[in-house]
Design an enzyme around this catalytic site. Structure first.
Site, PDB file in Angstrom:
ATOM      1  N   GLY A 159       3.476  57.442 -46.521  1.00 22.76           N
ATOM      2  CA  GLY A 159       3.099  57.910 -47.836  1.00 22.76           C
ATOM      3  C   GLY A 159       1.411  57.899 -47.942  1.00 22.76           C
ATOM      4  N   ASP A 160       1.049  58.473 -48.936  1.00 23.27           N
ATOM      5  CA  ASP A 160      -0.399  58.646 -49.458  1.00 23.27           C
ATOM      6  C   ASP A 160      -1.128  59.267 -48.328  1.00 23.27           C
ATOM      7  OD1 ASP A 160       0.205  56.747 -51.447  1.00 23.27           O
ATOM      8  OD2 ASP A 160       0.049  55.328 -50.430  1.00 23.27           O
ATOM      9  N   LYS A 189      -3.666  67.087 -51.856  1.00 24.14           N
ATOM     10  CA  LYS A 189      -4.762  67.950 -51.246  1.00 24.14           C
ATOM     11  C   LYS A 189      -4.398  69.159 -50.525  1.00 24.14           C
ATOM     12  CE  LYS A 189      -8.769  69.206 -48.946  1.00 24.14           C
ATOM     13  NZ  LYS A 189      -9.890  68.768 -48.312  1.00 24.14           N
ATOM     14  N   ALA A 193       5.461  58.223 -56.611  1.00 22.41           N
ATOM     15  CA  ALA A 193       4.753  58.854 -55.967  1.00 22.41           C
ATOM     16  C   ALA A 193       3.069  59.081 -56.757  1.00 22.41           C
ATOM     17  CB  ALA A 193       5.003  60.341 -55.446  1.00 22.41           C
ATOM     18  N   GLY A 194       2.362  59.221 -55.957  1.00 24.47           N
ATOM     19  CA  GLY A 194       0.904  59.571 -56.518  1.00 24.47           C
ATOM     20  C   GLY A 194       0.261  60.608 -55.681  1.00 24.47           C
ATOM     21  N   THR A 228      -3.111  63.144 -55.587  1.00 24.11           N
ATOM     22  CA  THR A 228      -4.228  63.128 -55.984  1.00 24.11           C
ATOM     23  C   THR A 228      -4.868  64.677 -55.568  1.00 24.11           C
ATOM     24  OG1 THR A 228      -4.740  60.892 -56.053  1.00 24.11           O
ATOM     25  CG2 THR A 228      -6.805  62.196 -56.348  1.00 24.11           C
ATOM     26  N   THR A 271       7.385  50.062 -56.210  1.00 31.13           N
ATOM     27  CA  THR A 271       6.522  50.422 -57.326  1.00 31.13           C
ATOM     28  C   THR A 271       6.892  49.840 -58.793  1.00 31.13           C
ATOM     29  OG1 THR A 271       7.295  52.596 -57.430  1.00 31.13           O
ATOM     30  CG2 THR A 271       5.675  52.477 -55.963  1.00 31.13           C
ATOM     31  N   ARG A 307      28.006  56.815 -58.713  1.00 28.68           N
ATOM     32  CA  ARG A 307      28.579  57.746 -59.611  1.00 28.68           C
ATOM     33  C   ARG A 307      28.365  57.057 -61.017  1.00 28.68           C
ATOM     34  NH1 ARG A 307      30.745  57.138 -54.767  1.00 28.68           N
ATOM     35  NH2 ARG A 307      32.839  56.296 -55.511  1.00 28.68           N
ATOM     36  N   ASP A 328     -13.293  62.311 -42.546  1.00 29.40           N
ATOM     37  CA  ASP A 328     -14.493  61.744 -42.797  1.00 29.40           C
ATOM     38  C   ASP A 328     -14.567  60.323 -43.087  1.00 29.40           C
ATOM     39  OD1 ASP A 328     -12.674  62.374 -45.058  1.00 29.40           O
ATOM     40  OD2 ASP A 328     -14.224  61.562 -46.529  1.00 29.40           O
TER      41      ASP A 328
HETATM   42  P1  IMP Z   1      10.092  52.322 -54.270  1.00 28.03           P
HETATM   43  O1  IMP Z   1      10.008  53.765 -53.862  1.00 28.03           O
HETATM   44  O2  IMP Z   1       9.293  52.197 -55.607  1.00 28.03           O
HETATM   45  O3  IMP Z   1      11.558  51.982 -54.447  1.00 28.03           O
HETATM   46  O4  IMP Z   1       9.286  51.468 -53.213  1.00 28.03           O
HETATM   47  C1  IMP Z   1       9.752  51.102 -52.111  1.00 28.03           C
HETATM   48  C2  IMP Z   1       8.578  51.118 -50.942  1.00 28.03           C
HETATM   49  O5  IMP Z   1       8.006  52.578 -51.050  1.00 28.03           O
HETATM   50  C3  IMP Z   1       7.604  50.132 -51.355  1.00 28.03           C
HETATM   51  O6  IMP Z   1       7.079  49.610 -50.290  1.00 28.03           O
HETATM   52  C4  IMP Z   1       6.346  51.045 -52.127  1.00 28.03           C
HETATM   53  O7  IMP Z   1       5.301  50.627 -51.993  1.00 28.03           O
HETATM   54  C5  IMP Z   1       6.799  52.449 -51.254  1.00 28.03           C
HETATM   55  N1  IMP Z   1       6.274  53.699 -51.691  1.00 28.03           N
HETATM   56  C6  IMP Z   1       6.956  54.128 -52.835  1.00 28.03           C
HETATM   57  N2  IMP Z   1       6.393  55.512 -53.287  1.00 28.03           N
HETATM   58  C7  IMP Z   1       5.319  55.571 -52.342  1.00 28.03           C
HETATM   59  C8  IMP Z   1       4.127  56.485 -52.207  1.00 28.03           C
HETATM   60  O8  IMP Z   1       4.001  57.392 -52.983  1.00 28.03           O
HETATM   61  N3  IMP Z   1       3.158  56.375 -51.386  1.00 28.03           N
HETATM   62  C9  IMP Z   1       3.319  55.031 -50.614  1.00 28.03           C
HETATM   63  N4  IMP Z   1       4.225  54.322 -50.744  1.00 28.03           N
HETATM   64  C10 IMP Z   1       5.116  54.436 -51.450  1.00 28.03           C
END
Ligand code: IMP
Length: 420
Positions: free
Chosen positions: A12-13, A18, A39-40, A42, A125, A139, A327
């Site tokens: 992730g990330d 972008k 998720a995040g 940017t 998270t 269910r 970069d």
């Molecule tokens: P959950 O998805 O909140 O249940 O988290 C489970 C694992 O996935 C944890 O280690 C989080 O830090 C990771 N995680 C969840 N969403 C993201 C994301 O968008 N980016 C990076 N790590 C994530």
């Protein structure tokens, strides 16, 4: 190709926001197919930065956006993001699949409480993602179509809240009341009603009519509930097969873009073979602003791991790689890349299926000379030869072309490498 699938190739990330924003320019429809507001993404446009958690990144380009059946929706986050987009960009064009799951207030409580009680913490998270998908499987979930229908929503709450209360009680948490929850959420459900659309059917027809569709993945392949570093994973399917299932479309010929940073990061617990610590890790973290978009947590930092990229590429069928944040490595004297692992004296070229073996593996590194990048580059050939060698090493090892190279947060800081 009318269909493109964008998959995070690491934990992730990777900078998918972008890449999706860049590709959205030519797309008609952008679909988020998995995960929720864990998720995040940017997106930087000029001097504006958009941090989206649930709305597809295509919203910034005023594209038709869909939340597919595989998404877990926190209605509060969705309404906040709709408001933000409408204020900053313009009217949202959003369709939400009736099958998408709703994250309820008790999911957030249970996520936090179960994390507290675990002896081996996942580092979630705490957005209620795991409990929401667990309810879908057992269910006890509430779907978008039920949430926006007053009578159905009330009926469903009456069915599931007593079951949820058993769990809340076991964790020593305050129990919930179906009527109070209905009151708390029905204003939101009313506001979201107009966005319902059978996204699966809509995409089928759109693709038939030659529309350009982007399927936007959240998280990364190694957080996949089946193929990730289980149990240190999220609760949805983050790979390309998951994209078709979760969007509700049959397999189509498509571009599958694996997005990978030029190095690697991870938030939360779990194995990370190429992790580095100390001053070098801090320098990369600061330069790359490696702090969670959702939780603000500092991300763990490591070198690029080619066994991971090879494994993700094999299972997801990447047709190309988008390499991001090149970069951030600029100015380092030396760059290391793991091309294989040593496990119990054996050389291994892919991520083992057993997480406990991955925890024991020792990365085998190739060392490369560092490079200095300038802020404005016109073509791949403007990159210093050491940076080009780095990219070629990735291509040779993974067997896939690196097509897009991102060397800064802005749209214009993107290079397209021609097929050689
Ligand atoms: P959950 O998805 O909140 O249940 O988290 C489970 C694992 O996935 C944890 O280690 C989080 O830090 C990771 N995680 C969840 N969403 C993201 C994301 O968008 N980016 C990076 N790590 C994530």
């Amino acid at each position: 190709m009318p269909l493109s699938v964008i998959i995070g190739a690491q934990f992730g990330d990777e900078g998918k926001g972008k890449i999706i924003d860049y590709l959205s320019e030519k797309a008609d429809i952008v679909v988020r197919f998995n995960g929720g507001d864990n998720a995040g993404h940017t997106v930087v446009v000029g001097n504006k930065t958009y941090k989206l958690h649930l709305m597809p990144s295509g919203a910034v380009q005023k594209k038709i956006c869909c939340l597919a059946s595989g998404v877990a929706i926190n209605p509060k986050t969705l309404l906040e993001e709709i408001e933000l987009i409408e204020k900053e960009v313009g009217k949202v064009k959003l369709f939400v699949d009736p099958r998408a799951q709703i994250i309820m207030p008790y999911h957030l409580l249970l996520d936090g409480a179960s994390e507290e009680k675990k002896c081996k913490k996942i580092g979630t998270t705490k957005k209620g993602i795991g409990p929401c998908y667990a309810d879908r499987a057992s269910r006890q979930g509430i779907r978008f179509s039920e949430f926006i229908n007053k009578n159905k929503f009330y009926e469903r709450l009456k069915e599931v809240v007593p079951l949820k209360n058993l769990e809340l009680k076991a964790f020593g948490l305050k129990q919930k009341n179906a009527e109070a929850l209905f009151k708390e959420l029905s204003k939101m459900s009313y506001k979201l009603k107009k966005y319902q659309m059978d996204v699966s059917k809509y995409l089928h027809v759109s693709l038939k009519n030659g529309k350009e569709v982007l399927l936007e993945g959240a998280q990364g392949f190694f957080l996949d509930n089946d193929f990730g570093t289980y149990p240190y994973v999220t609760s949805s399917h983050t790979g390309s097969a998951g994209a078709f299932m979760s969007a509700g479309i049959a397999y189509h010929e498509c571009r599958v873009i694996g997005v990978s940073k030029a190095y690697c990061t991870r938030v939360g617990a779990g194995p990370f073979p190429t992790e580095i610590n100390g001053s070098l890790a801090s320098a990369i973290r600061e330069k790359g602003n490696e702090y969670g978009t959702t939780t603000g947590r500092p991300r763990r930092v490591g070198w690029l791991d080619l066994p991971m990229l090879r494994t993700a590429s094999r299972i997801c069928g990447f047709t190309e790689i988008a390499l991001t944040k090149l970069d951030v490595l600029s100015g380092l004297k030396e760059i290391k890349v793991s091309t294989a692992y040593k496990i119990g004296g054996k050389k291994v070229k892919e991520v083992p299926a057993d997480t406990f073996l991955l925890e024991k593996c020792k990365p085998m590194y190739v060392r490369l000379k560092g490079f200095e990048l300038s802020h404005e580059l016109k073509s791949f050939y403007d990159l210093p030869s050491e940076a080009r060698s780095y990219i070629k090493l990735i291509e040779k090892n993974v067997g896939i072309r690196v097509r897009m190279i991102s060397y800064g947060p802005e749209r214009k800081q993107t290079l397209i490498k021609a097929q050689e």
